[in-house]
Write an enzyme that holds these catalytic residues in place. Structure first.
Site, mmCIF file in Angstrom:
data_model
loop_
_atom_site.group_PDB
_atom_site.id
_atom_site.type_symbol
_atom_site.label_atom_id
_atom_site.label_comp_id
_atom_site.label_asym_id
_atom_site.label_seq_id
_atom_site.Cartn_x
_atom_site.Cartn_y
_atom_site.Cartn_z
ATOM 1 N N ASP A 19 0.855 -1.184 0.000
ATOM 2 C CA ASP A 19 0.000 0.000 0.000
ATOM 3 C C ASP A 19 0.889 1.231 0.000
ATOM 4 O OD1 ASP A 19 -3.064 0.770 0.712
ATOM 5 O OD2 ASP A 19 -1.671 2.208 1.601
ATOM 6 N N ASN A 73 -2.454 13.080 -4.272
ATOM 7 C CA ASN A 73 -3.587 13.555 -5.071
ATOM 8 C C ASN A 73 -3.996 14.966 -4.672
ATOM 9 O OD1 ASN A 73 -3.950 11.333 -6.752
ATOM 10 N ND2 ASN A 73 -5.235 10.267 -5.269
ATOM 11 N N HIS A 91 -4.799 14.452 -9.531
ATOM 12 C CA HIS A 91 -4.982 13.026 -9.796
ATOM 13 C C HIS A 91 -4.091 12.508 -10.927
ATOM 14 C CE1 HIS A 91 -8.284 12.216 -7.051
ATOM 15 N NE2 HIS A 91 -8.776 13.415 -7.365
ATOM 16 N N ASP A 112 -1.941 9.183 -10.683
ATOM 17 C CA ASP A 112 -1.941 8.100 -11.660
ATOM 18 C C ASP A 112 -0.523 7.745 -12.089
ATOM 19 O OD1 ASP A 112 -4.673 8.057 -11.528
ATOM 20 O OD2 ASP A 112 -4.999 9.058 -13.464
ATOM 21 N N GLU A 124 -4.736 2.456 -4.108
ATOM 22 C CA GLU A 124 -3.284 2.384 -4.042
ATOM 23 C C GLU A 124 -2.801 1.077 -3.439
ATOM 24 O OE1 GLU A 124 -4.557 4.830 -0.381
ATOM 25 O OE2 GLU A 124 -5.259 4.417 -2.408
#
Length: 328
Positions: A211, A219, A224, A228, A254
């Site tokens: 994680d 973000n 975003h 990504d 994530e």
């Protein structure tokens, strides 16, 4: 152009294609009734020229193509069968398949004479374009044979397009669009398969859950698109450290997972530490669990998830493991 049913009925499409191929076989048989083929030319030592095997009944060859489509939807399995079918049905000396400018298969004598070129599939670009070259017998093809070759090639093109479309749909259904890793559903299927294999052969199996730490802040601070990019970069990092038999997947958000066949807890921890040590402007926490006797896939996932939670609680950017005990 025939299409694959996207709602769980590929068998209907396969049956329809098989029916078409068998009908074509009858047509081939009628056209070729009473005709004989010249003796095969012996090989002259060239690498890409060989003696053709015994003459195959076109109906049998076409049925093989239909059966392959029904059984596999695999373009690679269809390619050699289609090549042999059209070559033998037309009495050509040999045939050659070209895809994207590269030879992907040949059959018979493909060294001499001007071939008849037939386009099987155009595709979206040159890489997807598939062309069949038929090397004509002495005296060339008669008009009816050319017509037959064009008809068979069009049907072969439909079969290939169906197979490729099926593969594309399957790939889209099992792949995470953003990272290119397998998605959650496909990963859990792979985990079940590897778990059964580990039990059968009594080999170790480990699962790593990862994680990205404080991903929300990325973000919030950079948008975003930056998030990504971070997810894609981390996915590339996972694949760079894994063997071909390992399976990495994105479970959602994530959170990532890696199943490590024939890998014990110590080896899995070393792999996770190597990945954690490569900083990509983010850190990641890992939870590792090794399969214990009698455990199910869900129990293995739960133990790895508990280890991941412990890594987060202990300050993040670390690898946490669980003891290999069965939880029945």
């Amino acid at each position: 152009m025939a299409t694959i049913d996207l709602h769980g009925r590929p068998a209907l499409v396969a049956a329809a294609v098989l029916s078409t191929l068998l009908a074509l076989a009858l047509f081939v048989s009628v056209l070729r009734s009473g005709r004989t083929r010249a003796p095969r030319r012996p090989p002259h030592g060239a690498d890409r020229r060989r003696v053709r095997p015994a003459k195959r009944d076109p109906r049998e060859a076409l049925q093989l193509v239909g059966n392959a489509l029904a059984a596999t939807h695999d373009a690679r399995a269809l390619t050699p069968l289609i090549l042999e079918v059209v070559t033998e049905a037309t009495g050509a000396r040999g045939g050659e398949l070209i895809q994207g400018g590269e030879v992907i298969g040949w059959f018979g004598d493909v060294e001499r004479g001007a071939p008849l070129e037939l386009v099987l599939t155009n595709g979206e670009d040159a890489v997807d374009r598939t062309t069949l070259l038929l090397y004509q017998p002495r005296g060339g093809f008669q008009k009816e044979t050319r017509t037959l070759a064009e008809w068979l090639s069009s049907q072969a093109g439909i079969a290939l397009e169906n197979a490729r479309l099926h593969e594309r749909v399957q790939r889209q259904a099992t792949t995470d669009e953003l990272t290119g890793l397998v998605n959650r559903r496909r990963f859990l299927e792979a985990l079940e398969t590897e778990l059964e294999r580990a039990k059968l052969f009594e080999t170790p199996l480990s699962l790593a859950l990862a994680d990205l730490d404080d991903f929300k802040r990325v973000n919030d601070a950079y948008g975003h698109l930056a998030g990504d990019d971070a997810l894609r970069t981390f996915a590339d990092l996972l694949e760079a450290h894994l063997r071909k038999d390992d399976v990495a997947g994105r479970l959602g958000g994530e959170e990532f997972a890696v199943v490590l066949p024939e890998t014990d807890l110590e080896e899995a921890t070393m792999v996770a530490d190597r990945m954690r040590g490569e900083r990509i402007s983010l850190t990641a926490s890992f939870g590792i669990a090794e399969l214990a006797p009698g455990q199910s896939a869900q129990q293995l996932v739960s133990r790895a998830d508990a280890a991941l939670y412990a890594a987060k609680a202990a300050g993040k950017n670390r690898v946490s493991i669980t003891d290999p005990i069965a939880e029945l």
